[in-house]
Design an enzyme around this catalytic site. Structure first.
Site, mmCIF file in Angstrom:
data_model
loop_
_atom_site.group_PDB
_atom_site.id
_atom_site.type_symbol
_atom_site.label_atom_id
_atom_site.label_comp_id
_atom_site.label_asym_id
_atom_site.label_seq_id
_atom_site.Cartn_x
_atom_site.Cartn_y
_atom_site.Cartn_z
ATOM 1 N N LYS A 49 -9.383 -5.948 4.676
ATOM 2 C CA LYS A 49 -9.525 -6.110 3.237
ATOM 3 C C LYS A 49 -8.254 -6.677 2.600
ATOM 4 O O LYS A 49 -8.285 -7.187 1.485
ATOM 5 C CB LYS A 49 -9.802 -4.738 2.581
ATOM 6 C CG LYS A 49 -11.042 -4.054 3.065
ATOM 7 C CD LYS A 49 -11.105 -2.624 2.476
ATOM 8 C CE LYS A 49 -12.272 -1.859 3.052
ATOM 9 N NZ LYS A 49 -12.174 -0.428 2.714
ATOM 10 N N GLY A 50 -7.135 -6.509 3.309
ATOM 11 C CA GLY A 50 -5.814 -6.754 2.708
ATOM 12 C C GLY A 50 -5.608 -8.099 2.044
ATOM 13 O O GLY A 50 -4.796 -8.217 1.122
ATOM 14 N N GLU A 104 -4.087 -14.101 5.892
ATOM 15 C CA GLU A 104 -3.693 -12.716 6.147
ATOM 16 C C GLU A 104 -2.763 -12.235 5.041
ATOM 17 O O GLU A 104 -2.069 -13.042 4.410
ATOM 18 C CB GLU A 104 -2.931 -12.619 7.476
ATOM 19 C CG GLU A 104 -3.731 -12.056 8.621
ATOM 20 C CD GLU A 104 -4.101 -10.582 8.485
ATOM 21 O OE1 GLU A 104 -4.130 -10.030 7.366
ATOM 22 O OE2 GLU A 104 -4.363 -9.956 9.528
ATOM 23 N N ASP A 105 -2.737 -10.921 4.844
ATOM 24 C CA ASP A 105 -1.742 -10.379 3.914
ATOM 25 C C ASP A 105 -0.410 -10.137 4.616
ATOM 26 O O ASP A 105 0.644 -10.403 4.067
ATOM 27 C CB ASP A 105 -2.260 -9.088 3.244
ATOM 28 C CG ASP A 105 -2.734 -8.049 4.254
ATOM 29 O OD1 ASP A 105 -3.062 -8.421 5.385
ATOM 30 O OD2 ASP A 105 -2.763 -6.861 3.905
ATOM 31 N N ASP A 108 2.380 -7.925 11.290
ATOM 32 C CA ASP A 108 3.280 -6.810 11.609
ATOM 33 C C ASP A 108 3.553 -6.855 13.125
ATOM 34 O O ASP A 108 4.381 -7.641 13.577
ATOM 35 C CB ASP A 108 2.542 -5.534 11.168
ATOM 36 C CG ASP A 108 3.426 -4.313 11.106
ATOM 37 O OD1 ASP A 108 4.330 -4.178 11.924
ATOM 38 O OD2 ASP A 108 3.193 -3.456 10.229
ATOM 39 N N PHE A 157 7.608 0.073 4.137
ATOM 40 C CA PHE A 157 6.169 0.281 3.926
ATOM 41 C C PHE A 157 5.777 -0.314 2.582
ATOM 42 O O PHE A 157 6.091 0.238 1.536
ATOM 43 C CB PHE A 157 5.822 1.775 3.979
ATOM 44 C CG PHE A 157 4.369 2.018 4.290
ATOM 45 C CD1 PHE A 157 3.368 1.471 3.504
ATOM 46 C CD2 PHE A 157 4.005 2.780 5.397
ATOM 47 C CE1 PHE A 157 2.026 1.674 3.791
ATOM 48 C CE2 PHE A 157 2.660 2.998 5.692
ATOM 49 C CZ PHE A 157 1.675 2.436 4.890
ATOM 50 N N VAL A 158 5.119 -1.472 2.627
ATOM 51 C CA VAL A 158 4.795 -2.170 1.382
ATOM 52 C C VAL A 158 3.324 -1.992 0.994
ATOM 53 O O VAL A 158 2.444 -1.924 1.854
ATOM 54 C CB VAL A 158 5.139 -3.675 1.463
ATOM 55 C CG1 VAL A 158 6.636 -3.881 1.367
ATOM 56 C CG2 VAL A 158 4.587 -4.324 2.725
ATOM 57 N N ASP A 164 -2.606 -1.740 1.257
ATOM 58 C CA ASP A 164 -2.881 -0.344 0.925
ATOM 59 C C ASP A 164 -2.006 0.636 1.694
ATOM 60 O O ASP A 164 -1.393 0.302 2.700
ATOM 61 C CB ASP A 164 -4.337 0.000 1.252
ATOM 62 C CG ASP A 164 -4.566 0.146 2.755
ATOM 63 O OD1 ASP A 164 -4.174 -0.765 3.506
ATOM 64 O OD2 ASP A 164 -5.111 1.189 3.183
ATOM 65 N N ARG A 170 -4.008 -0.928 -3.532
ATOM 66 C CA ARG A 170 -4.324 -2.351 -3.357
ATOM 67 C C ARG A 170 -4.306 -3.081 -4.697
ATOM 68 O O ARG A 170 -4.090 -4.292 -4.746
ATOM 69 C CB ARG A 170 -5.711 -2.532 -2.732
ATOM 70 C CG ARG A 170 -5.827 -2.060 -1.286
ATOM 71 C CD ARG A 170 -7.118 -2.593 -0.677
ATOM 72 N NE ARG A 170 -7.551 -1.840 0.485
ATOM 73 C CZ ARG A 170 -7.174 -2.087 1.741
ATOM 74 N NH1 ARG A 170 -6.334 -3.050 1.998
ATOM 75 N NH2 ARG A 170 -7.630 -1.369 2.740
HETATM 76 C C1 PRP Z 1 -3.366 -4.856 8.312
HETATM 77 C C2 PRP Z 1 -3.158 -6.307 7.881
HETATM 78 C C3 PRP Z 1 -3.314 -7.079 9.150
HETATM 79 C C4 PRP Z 1 -2.837 -6.110 10.207
HETATM 80 C C5 PRP Z 1 -1.450 -6.479 10.612
HETATM 81 O O1 PRP Z 1 -4.729 -4.586 8.277
HETATM 82 O O2 PRP Z 1 -4.086 -6.706 6.913
HETATM 83 O O3 PRP Z 1 -4.648 -7.436 9.386
HETATM 84 O O4 PRP Z 1 -2.846 -4.802 9.639
HETATM 85 O O5 PRP Z 1 -0.979 -5.617 11.595
HETATM 86 P P1 PRP Z 1 -0.624 -6.064 13.072
HETATM 87 O O6 PRP Z 1 0.167 -7.359 12.992
HETATM 88 O O7 PRP Z 1 0.219 -4.920 13.553
HETATM 89 O O8 PRP Z 1 -1.881 -6.217 13.854
HETATM 90 P P2 PRP Z 1 -5.336 -3.111 8.228
HETATM 91 O O9 PRP Z 1 -5.767 -2.734 9.608
HETATM 92 O O10 PRP Z 1 -4.378 -2.202 7.532
HETATM 93 O O11 PRP Z 1 -6.664 -3.304 7.381
HETATM 94 P P3 PRP Z 1 -6.863 -3.790 5.853
HETATM 95 O O12 PRP Z 1 -6.571 -5.272 5.820
HETATM 96 O O13 PRP Z 1 -8.298 -3.475 5.598
HETATM 97 O O14 PRP Z 1 -5.919 -3.009 4.975
#
Ligand code: PRP
Length: 184
Positions: A49-50, A104-105, A108, A157-158, A164, A170
């Site tokens: 969703k991010g 992507e948001d 990580d 932690f952003v 979220d 969000r």
């Molecule tokens: C977050 C973000 C990326 C992923 C990055 O998604 O949106 O998709 O984690 O992390 P990584 O590089 O360690 O794989 P999340 O699983 O929190 O879901 P969301 O987008 O629904 O918040």
């Protein structure tokens, strides 16, 4: 019940609304230039969703014919540590011969994008590129090429602007840093 206001949970504002606006406009222009001479349309794929707020602002800054779709993936593991095992929970239609831009948001560990990029590239698209609003290179476990990056950030932690913590924050219009006591 006592309601904790969003401001109480934040340590600082890392990226303000106006900084986001400026950078998103620049990214839109960088992307348009990157697809100069594009024959047809660009398929913009937001990762739920991010990415939803970033995507909504970004596509309005990209002066190209765009189609928009969404994918969702989840990783087995807890909320802060990705396990590297990724599962697609919402997929897109066939992309053969199409130019795909994943939105992507944040990148990580890189596990999510490593998996999704491989998956989409195996489907014979014309091209696959990645735009990420945020990049946390210090957390990377697998290399990921980010073609267009909004901001490189430290390991904090952003939340906000789509990101979220446990489903919350969000809707903040900026990127803020959560107080460590909120998640420890
Ligand atoms: C977050 C973000 C990326 C992923 C990055 O998604 O949106 O998709 O984690 O992390 P990584 O590089 O360690 O794989 P999340 O699983 O929190 O879901 P969301 O987008 O629904 O918040």
């Amino acid at each position: 019940m006592h309601m904790v206001s969003a401001a109480d949970a934040l340590q600082e504002i890392l990226i303000s609304e106006s900084e986001l606006r400026t950078r998103v406009t620049e990214l839109g222009e960088e992307i348009r230039r990157g697809y100069e001479g594009l024959d047809g349309r660009l398929l913009v794929v937001g990762m739920l969703k991010g990415s939803f707020i970033f995507l909504a602002d970004l596509v309005r800054a990209i002066d190209l014919h765009c189609e928009i779709d969404f994918m969702a993936a989840s990783s087995y593991g807890n909320s802060t540590e990705s396990s590297g095992q990724i599962r697609v929970t919402r997929d897109i239609k066939g992309i053969e011969g199409q130019h795909v831009l994943i939105v992507e948001d944040i990148v990580d560990s890189g596990y999510t994008m490593d998996y999704i990029l491989r998956l989409l590239r195996s489907r014979n698209p014309a091209s696959v590129k990645l735009v990420s609003l945020l990049d946390k290179p210090s957390r990377r476990r697998v290399p990921v090429q980010i073609d267009y990056c909004g901001f490189e950030i430290e390991d904090k932690f952003v939340v906000g602007y789509g990101l979220d913590f446990a489903g919350m924050y969000r809707n903040l219009p900026f990127i803020g840093v959560l107080k460590p006591e909120c998640y420890r």
